[in-house]
Design an enzyme around this catalytic site. Structure first.
Site, PDB file in Angstrom:
ATOM      1  NE  ARG A 163       9.063   2.648  -0.552  1.00 13.05           N
ATOM      2  CZ  ARG A 163       7.913   2.005  -0.558  1.00 13.05           C
ATOM      3  NH1 ARG A 163       6.863   2.526   0.033  1.00 13.05           N
ATOM      4  NH2 ARG A 163       7.793   0.844  -1.154  1.00 13.05           N
ATOM      5  CE  LYS A 173       6.277   9.738   5.771  1.00 15.57           C
ATOM      6  NZ  LYS A 173       6.055   9.382   4.351  1.00 15.57           N
ATOM      7  NE  ARG A 207      -2.091   3.763   2.977  1.00 16.02           N
ATOM      8  CZ  ARG A 207      -0.834   4.041   2.677  1.00 16.02           C
ATOM      9  NH1 ARG A 207       0.141   3.368   3.257  1.00 16.02           N
ATOM     10  NH2 ARG A 207      -0.545   4.970   1.795  1.00 16.02           N
TER      11      ARG A 207
END
Length: 275
Positions: free
Chosen positions: A67, A132, A268
């Site tokens: 992205r 992640k 965030r």
């Protein structure tokens, strides 16, 4: 670009079809060695307008995209990178919440494989205990005389090289770290994801994201935590209070509730929140 036919994937395709079982005919799968980007490759193809999910699996992407123009890194033998073309429902409008549905499919497949602590970060990341492990990129394509389609790109970390640092990612993990010798092979994991994806896309097409909202909320990595949202339209701070039936993020700010639409935004955690 290196040739895409130098590796024989017959065994992996055979294992994939065996794992999919009776559902194998619902997919048209091609497995190649390398290309610039699996999404770019599918976007450039004039695929048949049948009901199958067309899947392109790539061992190595030379120009993988994430992205906001970020690079998605893939590693030989260390990543599972693939794209799926899905025909949008004929009466549908913009596919609101689709990236969340895809994330849920990946999360469920990882959980079924034995991974604990799987979380979803709005709008398109899959985490394990805050690190992640997978990312999603969805792009739309419409050609004259054909039903509009979404090309769904998915990248999963299987075995990252020791000491690798991925730009823009402070904390990453991979399947080897989470499951050790118990990790499924690529074909087995791909079959699990495709099976979950097919079922959830059917639910989504019939009832919208609202039917899956609760399942996504159960895995919301930042539920009730302070976060900062930033994007082209500016930034906002507040508590992440979930998502709505369209897949928009709901943020509780000092000025009241705010609805953040999926797009070029980044999320965030604020100091004191979850990493």
């Amino acid at each position: 670009m290196p040739p895409t036919t130098s590796i024989d994937h017959t065994a992996e395709l055979s294992a994939l079809n065996a794992a999919l079982g009776a559902h194998a005919s619902a997919f048209a799968v091609e497995w190649i060695a390398a290309c610039e980007s699996s999404n770019t490759e599918l976007l450039g193809r004039d695929l048949p307008g049948d009901e199958r999910l067309h899947v392109l699996v790539v061992d190595r992407q030379l120009a993988g995209r994430g992205r906001r123009g970020r690079e998605w890194q893939s590693f030989d033998g260390g990543s599972l990178t693939f794209s799926v073309q899905w025909r949008l429902p004929p009466a549908g409008t913009a596919p609101q919440g689709l990236s969340l549905v895809v994330g849920l499919a990946v999360a469920r497949a990882l959980e079924d494989s034995g991974v604990s602590g799987v979380q979803l970060k709005w709008p398109n990341d899959v985490l394990v205990h805050g690190r992640k492990i997978a990312g999603i990129l969805i792009e739309l394509v419409a050609r004259q005389g054909r039903t509009a389609a979404a090309v769904i790109g998915i990248g999963i970390n299987l075995r990252l090289p020791e000491g690798v640092r991925i730009p823009g990612q402070a904390a990453v993990t991979d399947l080897r770290h989470e499951l050790g010798d118990g990790a499924p092979d690529r074909a087995g994991l791909l079959a699990a994801i495709l099976s979950q994806l097919r079922g959830l896309l059917e639910t989504y097409a019939a009832a919208g994201f609202g039917a899956l909202r609760g399942a996504w909320e159960q895995r919301n990595a930042f539920a009730d935590l302070p976060v900062r949202i930033s994007g082209d339209a500016g930034s906002a701070c507040g508590a992440c209070i979930g998502v709505d039936d369209d897949g928009a993020l709901l943020l509780h700010t000092e000025q009241g509730a705010r609805r953040i639409l999926s797009g070029d935004v980044s999320l965030r955690p604020m100091p004191g929140g979850q990493a």
